[in-house]
Design a protein around this motif. Structure first.
Motif, PDB file in Angstrom:
ATOM      1  N   ALA A 113     -43.905  31.116 -20.727  1.00 23.73           N
ATOM      2  CA  ALA A 113     -44.546  31.254 -19.400  1.00 23.73           C
ATOM      3  C   ALA A 113     -46.192  30.348 -19.718  1.00 23.73           C
ATOM      4  O   ALA A 113     -46.367  29.959 -18.624  1.00 23.73           O
ATOM      5  CB  ALA A 113     -44.750  32.699 -19.006  1.00 23.73           C
ATOM      6  N   PHE A 114     -46.521  30.447 -20.724  1.00 25.41           N
ATOM      7  CA  PHE A 114     -47.762  29.711 -20.736  1.00 25.41           C
ATOM      8  C   PHE A 114     -47.479  28.182 -20.499  1.00 25.41           C
ATOM      9  O   PHE A 114     -48.497  27.570 -20.334  1.00 25.41           O
ATOM     10  CB  PHE A 114     -48.511  30.029 -22.309  1.00 25.41           C
ATOM     11  N   LEU A 115     -46.642  27.792 -20.826  1.00 20.71           N
ATOM     12  CA  LEU A 115     -46.335  26.246 -20.716  1.00 20.71           C
ATOM     13  C   LEU A 115     -45.998  25.516 -19.282  1.00 20.71           C
ATOM     14  O   LEU A 115     -46.299  24.668 -19.056  1.00 20.71           O
ATOM     15  CB  LEU A 115     -45.275  25.866 -21.557  1.00 20.71           C
ATOM     16  N   ARG A 116     -45.515  26.635 -18.622  1.00 17.09           N
ATOM     17  CA  ARG A 116     -45.144  26.322 -16.981  1.00 17.09           C
ATOM     18  C   ARG A 116     -46.103  25.505 -16.462  1.00 17.09           C
ATOM     19  O   ARG A 116     -45.856  24.462 -15.900  1.00 17.09           O
ATOM     20  CB  ARG A 116     -44.620  27.427 -16.522  1.00 17.09           C
ATOM     21  N   LEU A 122     -49.268  18.163 -16.191  1.00 17.06           N
ATOM     22  CA  LEU A 122     -49.305  17.085 -17.204  1.00 17.06           C
ATOM     23  C   LEU A 122     -48.277  16.097 -16.977  1.00 17.06           C
ATOM     24  O   LEU A 122     -48.234  15.018 -17.237  1.00 17.06           O
ATOM     25  CB  LEU A 122     -49.656  17.656 -18.484  1.00 17.06           C
ATOM     26  N   LEU A 123     -46.866  16.716 -16.761  1.00 16.36           N
ATOM     27  CA  LEU A 123     -45.833  15.905 -16.566  1.00 16.36           C
ATOM     28  C   LEU A 123     -45.295  15.700 -15.209  1.00 16.36           C
ATOM     29  O   LEU A 123     -43.986  15.687 -15.136  1.00 16.36           O
ATOM     30  CB  LEU A 123     -44.897  16.827 -17.558  1.00 16.36           C
ATOM     31  N   ALA A 124     -46.003  15.715 -14.241  1.00 14.23           N
ATOM     32  CA  ALA A 124     -45.589  15.672 -12.863  1.00 14.23           C
ATOM     33  C   ALA A 124     -44.713  14.433 -12.629  1.00 14.23           C
ATOM     34  O   ALA A 124     -43.590  14.243 -12.203  1.00 14.23           O
ATOM     35  CB  ALA A 124     -46.823  15.901 -12.037  1.00 14.23           C
ATOM     36  N   LYS A 125     -45.058  13.162 -13.143  1.00 16.04           N
ATOM     37  CA  LYS A 125     -44.624  12.022 -12.823  1.00 16.04           C
ATOM     38  C   LYS A 125     -43.087  11.809 -13.649  1.00 16.04           C
ATOM     39  O   LYS A 125     -42.297  11.393 -13.203  1.00 16.04           O
ATOM     40  CB  LYS A 125     -45.345  10.683 -13.087  1.00 16.04           C
ATOM     41  N   PRO A 126     -43.300  12.068 -15.099  1.00 18.92           N
ATOM     42  CA  PRO A 126     -41.940  12.070 -15.633  1.00 18.92           C
ATOM     43  C   PRO A 126     -40.918  12.930 -15.332  1.00 18.92           C
ATOM     44  O   PRO A 126     -40.033  12.589 -15.187  1.00 18.92           O
ATOM     45  CB  PRO A 126     -42.458  12.553 -17.156  1.00 18.92           C
ATOM     46  N   LEU A 127     -41.368  14.410 -14.814  1.00 16.49           N
ATOM     47  CA  LEU A 127     -40.296  15.108 -14.306  1.00 16.49           C
ATOM     48  C   LEU A 127     -39.789  14.788 -12.778  1.00 16.49           C
ATOM     49  O   LEU A 127     -38.697  15.014 -12.721  1.00 16.49           O
ATOM     50  CB  LEU A 127     -40.947  16.668 -14.087  1.00 16.49           C
ATOM     51  N   GLU A 170     -32.333  34.489 -21.524  1.00 16.64           N
ATOM     52  CA  GLU A 170     -33.114  33.918 -22.737  1.00 16.64           C
ATOM     53  C   GLU A 170     -34.289  32.700 -22.410  1.00 16.64           C
ATOM     54  O   GLU A 170     -33.965  32.222 -21.402  1.00 16.64           O
ATOM     55  CB  GLU A 170     -32.291  33.613 -23.645  1.00 16.64           C
ATOM     56  N   ARG A 171     -35.158  32.687 -23.085  1.00 19.46           N
ATOM     57  CA  ARG A 171     -36.362  31.688 -23.058  1.00 19.46           C
ATOM     58  C   ARG A 171     -36.010  30.829 -24.254  1.00 19.46           C
ATOM     59  O   ARG A 171     -35.693  31.071 -25.209  1.00 19.46           O
ATOM     60  CB  ARG A 171     -37.569  32.416 -22.765  1.00 19.46           C
ATOM     61  N   LEU A 172     -36.584  29.758 -24.119  1.00 18.34           N
ATOM     62  CA  LEU A 172     -36.626  28.611 -25.187  1.00 18.34           C
ATOM     63  C   LEU A 172     -37.881  28.453 -25.619  1.00 18.34           C
ATOM     64  O   LEU A 172     -38.927  28.909 -24.997  1.00 18.34           O
ATOM     65  CB  LEU A 172     -36.259  27.078 -24.361  1.00 18.34           C
ATOM     66  N   GLY A 173     -37.972  27.947 -26.933  1.00 15.19           N
ATOM     67  CA  GLY A 173     -39.325  27.720 -27.436  1.00 15.19           C
ATOM     68  C   GLY A 173     -39.808  26.291 -27.067  1.00 15.19           C
ATOM     69  O   GLY A 173     -39.644  25.761 -26.146  1.00 15.19           O
ATOM     70  N   GLY A 174     -41.047  25.992 -27.497  1.00 17.53           N
ATOM     71  CA  GLY A 174     -41.910  24.927 -27.137  1.00 17.53           C
ATOM     72  C   GLY A 174     -41.556  23.458 -27.480  1.00 17.53           C
ATOM     73  O   GLY A 174     -42.001  22.492 -27.021  1.00 17.53           O
ATOM     74  N   SER A 175     -40.544  23.395 -28.683  1.00 21.06           N
ATOM     75  CA  SER A 175     -40.497  22.040 -29.109  1.00 21.06           C
ATOM     76  C   SER A 175     -39.051  22.011 -30.031  1.00 21.06           C
ATOM     77  O   SER A 175     -38.494  23.022 -30.229  1.00 21.06           O
ATOM     78  CB  SER A 175     -41.436  21.471 -29.832  1.00 21.06           C
TER      79      SER A 175
END
Length: 203
Positions: A113-116, A122-127, A170-175
């Motif tokens: 949740a904290f990464l969304r 920050l990643l609008a253009k790559p996404l 389930e949720r995934l990790g950060g890296s």
């Protein structure tokens, strides 16, 4: 299996090329610099050039796209993927696995949740590039799988990872280490049950 990797000269693609070669597959990469992992064949040129990509894909059983962005080039991933899809139509190659990113499509809910909000800003253009890339593939009629990793690191491989469909609770990790992502890509490439699926991946 004969595998062509678009983006196989460095990063995740280079790890994948090495692993696939070690597993006994015949590997071709496309590289602007001509650099390629030991034991693999290289086609030198721009991966946005459909004629270069067609040469690299001819005779392949499967294609993996692992390209990143390019400085000064808008939607580089999508442009490369368009060239790949055009080349696959010419060569009658059907299987494609694309390294996208978690956050693309409807996968943001798989992030912690904290990464969304951070990813969205920050990643609008790559996404946006990845979304265009995925749209090109889903409309192609090919046998596709999307692999959407979380943040990538250069840490040593751990030999394990978590790969989840968007429907999972389930949720995934950060890296995830690039070396582990490469191993996951190879496993998915060999698994026809993943065709038509988008897999979020993290350590």
């Amino acid at each position: 299996m004969k595998i062509t990797i678009i983006g196989g000269s460095q990063g995740t693609g280079a790890h994948l090329a090495t692993l696939a070669h070690q597993a006994g597959h015949e590997v071709t990469t496309v590289s602007r610099s001509g650099v390629t992992p030991a034991g693999t064949r290289v086609v030198v040129g721009n991966a946005c050039d459909a004629s270069i990509v067609t040469e690299a894909i001819a005779g392949a059983d499967a294609v993996v796209v692992t390209v990143g962005g390019a400085k000064g080039v808008r939607n580089h991933r999508a442009a490369v993927t368009q060239a790949v899809v055009a080349a696959m139509a010419k060569t009658a190659t059907r299987r494609i696995v694309v390294q996208s990113s978690l956050g693309a499509g409807d996968s943001a809910k798989q992030l912690p949740a904290f990464l969304r909000p951070v990813m969205k800003v920050l990643l609008a253009k790559p996404l946006a590039d990845h979304n265009a890339q995925e749209t090109t593939v889903t409309s192609s009629g090919l046998d596709w799988t999307f692999v959407r990793p979380t943040g990538l690191t250069n840490k040593p491989a751990t030999g394990s990872w978590k790969a989840l469909e968007v429907t999972s609770k389930e949720r995934l990790g950060g890296s995830i280490p690039r070396a582990d992502l490469a191993a996951c890509l190879l496993e998915i490439l060999e698994d026809d049950s993943t065709i038509g699926k988008a897999m979020g991946v993290s350590a």
